[in-house]
Every structure is written in structure tokens, then in C-alpha cells.
Design a protein around this motif. Sequence first.
Motif, PDB file in Angstrom:
ATOM      1  N   UNK A 133      20.723 -49.066 -28.456  1.00 45.72           N
ATOM      2  CA  UNK A 133      21.497 -48.528 -27.339  1.00 45.72           C
ATOM      3  C   UNK A 133      20.577 -48.030 -26.231  1.00 45.72           C
ATOM      4  N   UNK A 134      19.481 -47.398 -26.626  1.00 49.87           N
ATOM      5  CA  UNK A 134      18.524 -46.905 -25.640  1.00 49.87           C
ATOM      6  C   UNK A 134      17.900 -48.029 -24.836  1.00 49.87           C
ATOM      7  N   UNK A 135      17.568 -49.126 -25.506  1.00 50.68           N
ATOM      8  CA  UNK A 135      16.999 -50.278 -24.802  1.00 50.68           C
ATOM      9  C   UNK A 135      17.990 -50.869 -23.810  1.00 50.68           C
ATOM     10  N   UNK A 136      19.234 -51.013 -24.224  1.00 46.74           N
ATOM     11  CA  UNK A 136      20.240 -51.625 -23.364  1.00 46.74           C
ATOM     12  C   UNK A 136      20.460 -50.821 -22.094  1.00 46.74           C
ATOM     13  N   UNK A 137      20.574 -49.509 -22.228  1.00 49.79           N
ATOM     14  CA  UNK A 137      20.812 -48.689 -21.040  1.00 49.79           C
ATOM     15  C   UNK A 137      19.538 -48.581 -20.206  1.00 49.79           C
ATOM     16  N   UNK A 138      18.375 -48.615 -20.859  1.00 48.14           N
ATOM     17  CA  UNK A 138      17.113 -48.588 -20.105  1.00 48.14           C
ATOM     18  C   UNK A 138      16.944 -49.850 -19.274  1.00 48.14           C
ATOM     19  N   UNK A 139      17.299 -51.003 -19.837  1.00 47.21           N
ATOM     20  CA  UNK A 139      17.200 -52.252 -19.087  1.00 47.21           C
ATOM     21  C   UNK A 139      18.117 -52.218 -17.868  1.00 47.21           C
ATOM     22  N   UNK A 140      19.322 -51.696 -18.061  1.00 48.06           N
ATOM     23  CA  UNK A 140      20.235 -51.558 -16.924  1.00 48.06           C
ATOM     24  C   UNK A 140      19.640 -50.634 -15.874  1.00 48.06           C
ATOM     25  N   UNK A 141      19.027 -49.549 -16.328  1.00 51.31           N
ATOM     26  CA  UNK A 141      18.425 -48.595 -15.405  1.00 51.31           C
ATOM     27  C   UNK A 141      17.255 -49.166 -14.635  1.00 51.31           C
TER      28      UNK A 141
END
Length: 357
Positions: free
Chosen positions: A47-55
Motif C-alpha cells: 500500500x505504501x508503494x502504491x500511494x508513493x508512486x502516485x505521489x
Amino acid sequence: MLSMGGDQVEEAAAHAAKVLRTAVGRDWSVKAAGLDGSCLKTAEHVAGCLVAYAGQLTGRATDTWVPFEIAFDEGSGPGDAISVIESTAGLLSAVVRTTPPGVRGFHPYPSGSADAVGFAAMGVAELLLHTYDIAQALGVDAQPPADLCEAVLARIFPQVTPARAPEDQWATLLWATGRVSLAGRPKVESWRWHNALWVPAGRLVLREVSPAAAADLAAGGTGGLTWIEGGPYEGTRRAAEMVTKAYASGVHRPEWGMFALVRAEDEVAVGGMGFHGPPDEEGVAEVGYDLAPAARGRGYASEALASLSAWALPRPGVSALLALIEPENTPSQAVATRAGYTRTPDRENLHAYLRKA
């Protein structure tokens, strides 16, 4: 073309949620297979990776990670973890769909940035691979759709010889990331995925063409690009076919294939340029280039060749770049000369131009 974008992120997230929900009642405090963290912690990492990529894409990060991360609320369980994965995957898919083509965000592998397609591919990889890690530890099956695996391999693992059969795509992705052994292939001890390189070239940007995009160009498609009238021209399609064949046979090397020439001002592709393969045993790499007729006579090819040469010549193991040009093709000869190449003795009835490191 093997598509990669918001739809594929959502498909991978749906697969992950389906697999993980079969194991909601099991002990997620155990370590995920091959990792140091628990299954719950691994889900938090996804989940952290997914939101970081979006960010990275929305923040237009250029030289470092946007400094934030997410964490599950205290007391969250497996069901909560799955919901967060679905939510963060939805964020990434939405950002990927709405990010303009020319936008890149920071990512260290291999050259410091990635575009929306690259972040989508990395997000899909995180979902498929870490779902597998959790599923292995909890004793459930995690076989994903073969087309998702194939698309990930063709986008961010261009150095990996592709599987020949659909049923082997998943095993190849697992092998490429050091998770399993495969007969006939050496064990992978360390690995990194490869985001397509972009080289600034004055009014243009040279964008490395992935095997997936090259296959589409070779088949008569656009490679995911918007082309100037009359493009892509025949030489660009032939170059794409070379990349496709090299990838299929396992000899393609990232960064030593084909680049699309894209105008920075309007995201329109005007031609292709690149290498006929990595440098030979003497450190010489052959270059080639092609513009759509509507883009000729504007200095694009000279700008691009000078920039690509300036990028390539300092690379380890490179001694010179070689352009072989038909005697009657005086415009291409002029391009080479303006880009700093010097005429040398002819080779096989072709004019040879060399630029040394």
C-alpha cells in the motif's frame, strides 16, 4: 500492444484482493515468504508503494522521494489491509490515467525518473509479487493473469528473455525477481527493474522504446505515441522490428536499442533513433536514425544525434559510435557531420562516419 496503465493496476489489485481474502482467517503475523517482515507488514509495504508512486507523479518529484509514507492504524487486521491495498491501488490507477505523457517522477532505477506507464508497471509488480510472498507464507495459491505478467516483463524487465508460452509468464517473473529457479536459467541473486531512459535533446526528448512498444510499432501501431503526419516512417518500424526480435531471442540490452524522438513542446513523435545493439568487443556501437518526411529539414536529427552521442560515449566500454550511410543519402551524411562524426573509410559500399569517445 501489451498495455500498461490504470486498467492493469486495477486488475492486479483485484487479483491481490481475491487471493488475500481467501487467507483472511490465517495468521498474518508470520513472515512473508523470502522477506523479513510479517504478512501484515508486507501488505502495508504494498500500500505504501502504491500511494508513493502516485505521489511521485502528482508531486512532479525530480530528484528524491516525496517525504511521506502511510501506515495502517493500530489494531488493523488482514481485512483492513486488503481494503487499504484496494484504496491505494485506486489512487495510483487514477493518477496514471490523468498524468500527461511528458510528466515523469523521481525513481532511482536506473536513471532517476519514470513516467506514468513505468509507475503503473512497478505498481503491478508490487501487487503481484508481494501477494505471492504473502500467499506462500499462508498456504494459498497466487497465480495471476498471464497477460499482466507478460506486460510487466516487457515494460520494466527488458533485459529478461521472455517466456514463449503464456503459462510460463508468471514463473519467468518470479525467476527474474529471484523468487524461484528455472531450468536452463542461472539463479538470480540480485535484480532491479528498468524504467525507460529519457535523454533531453534540445527541442526533443529521446524516449527509450520498451519491447512492448516496439512490438506494437513493428506491427503497424503507434507504440503508444502521437505521431507527426506520415510517421512513424519505414526506418522507425524496421528499427522497432529489430528490437522485437532481439528481445524475443534474449539479446536485447536496455538503453542500447531504439529511442523515439518526441518534441518537448507538444508531445508529438517525429522519428526514431538508436543503436543496432550494444557496443561490440572493440567498444563500437552502430547508430541509426529516421525522421518522418514532415519533420525533415528542421535540424531535429542533428540535435538528437548529438545528444544521444554525448550520452553514450562516456558509458563504460564505449570507444566510438559508428554511422553507416548510403552514398546517395547526403542529408543523413550531413546530420552525422553536424553531430560531430568524421568520415572514415567506407564499409561494404556504405559511407562510414565515426565519433570517438
